[in-house]
Write an enzyme that holds these catalytic residues in place. Sequence first.
Site, short mmCIF file in Angstrom:
data_model
loop_
_atom_site.label_atom_id
_atom_site.label_comp_id
_atom_site.label_asym_id
_atom_site.label_seq_id
_atom_site.Cartn_x
_atom_site.Cartn_y
_atom_site.Cartn_z
CD GLN A 9 -3.26 0.31 2.04
OE1 GLN A 9 -3.31 -0.83 2.45
NE2 GLN A 9 -4.13 1.22 2.41
CB SER A 87 2.43 -5.00 3.76
OG SER A 87 1.20 -4.95 4.43
CG LEU A 88 -1.41 -5.43 -1.18
CD1 LEU A 88 -2.65 -6.28 -1.13
CD2 LEU A 88 -1.68 -4.06 -1.75
NE ARG A 112 -3.28 -8.14 3.93
CZ ARG A 112 -2.56 -7.03 3.85
NH1 ARG A 112 -2.96 -6.05 3.04
NH2 ARG A 112 -1.46 -6.88 4.57
CG HIS A 194 1.86 -4.87 9.25
ND1 HIS A 194 1.71 -6.17 8.82
CD2 HIS A 194 1.76 -4.08 8.16
CE1 HIS A 194 1.52 -6.15 7.49
NE2 HIS A 194 1.54 -4.91 7.09
CD GLN A 243 1.30 -9.58 5.48
OE1 GLN A 243 0.23 -8.99 5.46
NE2 GLN A 243 1.97 -9.88 4.38
#
Length: 290
Positions: A9, A87-88, A112, A194, A243
Amino acid sequence: MKAYVFPGQGAQFTGMGKDLYESNATAKEMFERANEILGFRITDIMFEGTAEELKETKVTQPAIFLHSVILAATSGDFRPDMVAGHSLGEFSALVANKTLNFEDALKLVSQRALAMQKACEVNPSTMAAILGLEDAKVEEICDSIDEIVVAANYNCPGQLVVSGSNKGIEIACEKMKEAGAKRALPLPVGGAFHSPLMEPARAELAEAIKNTSFNTPICPVYQNVNAKPATDVETIKKNLIDQLTAPVRWTQSVQNMVADGATQFVECGPGKVLQGLVRKIAPEAEAMSI
């Protein structure tokens, strides 16, 4: 050895993917399939939308995923020895190494994004970038604060993002500056990604992941949670679920990929953020984009 890396992101921009859509029949087909799956024309927002429209979590995450995955799928010489995503971006990496198929991964990314948006609304929270402090010092300061504040993204040496409650981040920024940070800058994000505050989203995503078919990958994925290579499907699933509430160990992932033989890192997706991070973490490796 060649490592393909996929952004998360923040890499979005208006017009992303438009050239692919217009010049490649496979890309156009994949984008149109995505419009059907999502139930709205995400391509209209990606190609012509405002920065504000693109920033909506339900749009941002699928948009970056689509740009990354379609770029990889239509690249003529796509042969990864290892993959990783920030991440993503880990979902894009799992399509690239054949663990997930395109449609299933897009559905998971959409779920998500919506789950994270809901968690943000339940617990108003934020993140901040800390520049110029040792990781251990940042962790020590986070631990000293009574509010929820944790290290969230280990981006490269001297660049760490912290995540937590609004008050916790405010206190953390003051303490980081007092400790000698060059900058302690709150980020324009919708929540404490996170961190433990994402627990409602983690529980929701866990259910979706358990009901999705995963395949044996063609090469290892270095996962955010522990920065280690994984090829076992159950391990990959568990790490993907964890995660959301655990930090992104990007620095350690790149270091481990280099230790395991990666000499070339190819960023696949919008922007060039990961190339910059790779150059700071492993200046001896070559970094480029498709």
